[in-house]
Write a protein that holds these residues in place. Structure first.
Motif, PDB file in Angstrom:
ATOM      1  N   LEU A   1       0.809  -1.214   0.000  1.00 22.44           N
ATOM      2  CA  LEU A   1       0.000   0.000   0.000  1.00 22.44           C
ATOM      3  C   LEU A   1       0.836   1.255   0.000  1.00 22.44           C
ATOM      4  O   LEU A   1       0.553   2.214  -0.696  1.00 22.44           O
ATOM      5  N   THR A   2       1.871   1.258   0.831  1.00 24.00           N
ATOM      6  CA  THR A   2       2.674   2.463   1.011  1.00 24.00           C
ATOM      7  C   THR A   2       3.831   2.513   0.020  1.00 24.00           C
ATOM      8  O   THR A   2       4.618   3.440   0.041  1.00 24.00           O
ATOM      9  N   ARG A   3       3.918   1.504  -0.832  1.00 26.57           N
ATOM     10  CA  ARG A   3       4.983   1.434  -1.834  1.00 26.57           C
ATOM     11  C   ARG A   3       6.374   1.440  -1.191  1.00 26.57           C
ATOM     12  O   ARG A   3       7.337   1.896  -1.774  1.00 26.57           O
TER      13      ARG A   3
ATOM     14  N   GLY B   1       1.980   6.792  -1.917  1.00 28.99           N
ATOM     15  CA  GLY B   1       1.692   5.728  -0.949  1.00 28.99           C
ATOM     16  C   GLY B   1       0.323   5.776  -0.301  1.00 28.99           C
ATOM     17  O   GLY B   1       0.107   5.164   0.732  1.00 28.99           O
ATOM     18  N   HIS B   2      -0.605   6.517  -0.893  1.00 26.19           N
ATOM     19  CA  HIS B   2      -1.935   6.556  -0.300  1.00 26.19           C
ATOM     20  C   HIS B   2      -2.788   5.414  -0.875  1.00 26.19           C
ATOM     21  O   HIS B   2      -2.479   4.871  -1.924  1.00 26.19           O
TER      22      HIS B   2
ATOM     23  N   LEU C   1       6.151   6.201  -3.722  1.00 25.70           N
ATOM     24  CA  LEU C   1       6.515   6.059  -2.302  1.00 25.70           C
ATOM     25  C   LEU C   1       5.840   7.106  -1.411  1.00 25.70           C
ATOM     26  O   LEU C   1       5.646   8.249  -1.806  1.00 25.70           O
ATOM     27  N   ILE C   2       5.546   6.681  -0.191  1.00 29.46           N
ATOM     28  CA  ILE C   2       5.014   7.564   0.846  1.00 29.46           C
ATOM     29  C   ILE C   2       5.995   8.736   1.088  1.00 29.46           C
ATOM     30  O   ILE C   2       7.190   8.612   0.843  1.00 29.46           O
TER      31      ILE C   2
END
Lengths: 120, 371
Positions: free
Chosen positions: A97-99, B261-262, B282-283
């Motif tokens: 989800l957060t990659r 990252g959502h 990426l978050i």
């Protein structure tokens, strides 16, 4: 007296710069501060590579993930690494989800992670 | 209500046992024989109050208090010194270090109990007052006061936080060209702290967006700039956030988005089918070299787009599994044309669970293109 069975994490040094942290059943808002404190102590002792063993882990929430991120931000300027081993399915979901698989390399076992870290 | 937990730190065995015995009638009690042991116990679980001796082997009471002061999560634990040292010097030193009360041995146990009770009451009162006021105040500022009205579309927003809620936020703004910028995100962490960071963060995003629109309309560019600040600014050092920014043009029905990252949006194609809007990066706050990309989708006639935060997707269904993106893809199409799309989705999810309440903060935004 301090009772080791209630501890959520165990730390196993591999060498002066590398440790394995066995994350227990959960890393979440209840024990993230403890995780941070344990990592902090290791970083102060000169450890810069962390292998996180998630084989037992059923819960990883955003506070827990935040604690791992803090660790990453501490060790990355020292060319340290944070890698994941034996990633359980619930942890995998969060990572997807957060990659964050773009940042934390994943290995099937602690041994495989250890081998890869020795080569760098 | 859960009982308060108290940590007793005392090297003398008999006194330690006595305190344990007397206090355990009213509180959950743990005990340690010196500062080192006490610190371990505090890290395992933060107590509501600490009663500590001063003179102890290994780590004394002053050193313990100092160690607690150096960590933000332990700094505010109410602390009572219990000691044979009646001298004014120790008392002053203790008070300067943030000790809340000071009792000299020999002491009357009832007097100690009364002081503990008073200190806990006071702490609880301040905490609840502060939490409630700040929590409500910030919550309002993290959510939209109203939604735009846009021809050819209908828009719905739903937010139901648990207690004071966490770090979820949602915002929209209209560009002079007629397109909308929609921001949805989640600052990591729980409770008031997350909310406070979310508030600072959202203010920053608003400012950056406003400045950026002079030169660029790329959501990815905005993510780059915000990430840069999170990496550079020491105040925001411990802040990690997922963020999804969309530029929506209601005349072409195109949505250009960048996702850090959502939770990935669900694109509903018609009353039967939906798919996950795949691309994301990426978050924020993790890597200064992170790259972000724009992607574009089109909302079809009679379809819609569902944006949400993780509470919705992580809801446990009756099987114990998370609802997940798959579950949302199955349920979201039912919102199309529904009289009350918000209730349709909420009831649809709850009908798959063993409970009639949600486990976590729920936030979603539904934009439906009318046929």
């Amino acid at each position: 007296m301090h009772n080791p069975s209630v501890m959520s994490f165990s730390v196993e040094p591999l060498n002066a710069e590398t440790v394995v942290i066995r994350v227990g059943k959960a890393l979440d808002f209840r024990n993230a501060a403890e995780f941070k404190a344990i990592c902090q102590e290791q970083v102060q002792n000169g450890v810069r590579n962390f292998i996180l063993d998630f084989s037992e882990t059923g819960i990883l929430d955003s506070t827990g993930l935040g604690a791992i991120f803090s660790l990453y931000r501490q060790v990355s300027p020292r060319n340290g690494q944070v890698v994941f081993a034996s990633v359980s399915r619930p942890v995998q979901v969060v990572v997807q989800l957060t990659r964050t698989y773009k940042v934390f390399r994943q290995f099937p076992t602690v041994e495989a992670a250890q081998e890869a870290l020795q080569q760098t | 209500m859960a009982r308060y937990s108290i940590l007793v730190v005392e090297d003398e065995h008999t006194l330690r046992r006595l305190l344990e015995y007397r206090l355990s009638k009213y509180y959950r009690v743990r005990s340690a024989a010196n500062g080192e042991e006490a610190l371990q116990l505090v890290l395992e679980e933060i107590p509501d109050l600490i009663i500590s001796d001063i003179m102890m082997p290994k780590m004394d009471g002053f050193a313990l208090q100092q160690a607690l002061q150096s960590r933000k999560e332990t700094r505010a634990i109410p602390f009572i010194f219990l000691t044979a040292k009646a001298d004014e010097h120790s008392r002053m030193r203790g008070m300067r270090m943030g000790v809340d009360d000071y009792i000299t041995k020999p002491f009357d146990i009832d007097q100690l109990l009364a002081r503990i009770e008073r200190l806990l009451e006071r702490t609880k009162y301040f905490q609840s007052q502060l939490d409630a006021r700040i929590g409500q105040d910030f919550s309002k500022k993290l959510m939209p006061k109203q939604l735009p009205s846009v021809p050819g579309y209908r828009l719905y927003f739903h937010n139901s936080p648990k207690e004071y809620g966490g770090g979820d936020f949602f915002d929209w703004t209209q560009h002079p060209s007629g397109s909308f910028f929609i921001t949805i995100g989640d600052v990591m962490g729980k409770g008031l702290q997350a909310k406070f960071y979310a508030f600072s963060f959202l203010s920053y995003i608003r400012g950056t967006l406003y400045a950026m629109l002079q030169t660029s309309q790329s959501p990815a560019e905005l993510l780059r700039r915000v990430n840069h600040v999170l990496m550079q600014d020491t105040v925001m050092e411990e802040t990690f956030a997922s963020l999804l920014i969309l530029r929506w043009d209601p005349t072409t029905h195109e949505v250009t988005y960048a996702n850090a990252g959502h939770c990935r949006p669900i694109l509903v194609k018609d009353r039967q089918t939906a798919e996950v809007v795949e691309y994301s990066d990426l978050i924020l706050g993790l890597d200064s070299n992170a790259t972000f990309q724009d992607a574009t989708i089109t909302i079809p006639t009679g379809g819609g787009l569902l944006l949400y935060t993780d509470g919705l997707m992580e809801q446990r269904t009756a099987s114990g599994e998370m609802l997940g993106e798959e579950g949302l893809c199955e349920l979201a199409p039912q919102m199309v044309g529904a009289e009350d799309p918000v209730q349709t989705l909420l009831q649809g999810i709850l009908s798959r669970c063993n409970t009639d309440t949600f486990d976590d903060d729920i936030l979603f935004f539904w934009m439906e293109r009318l046929s």
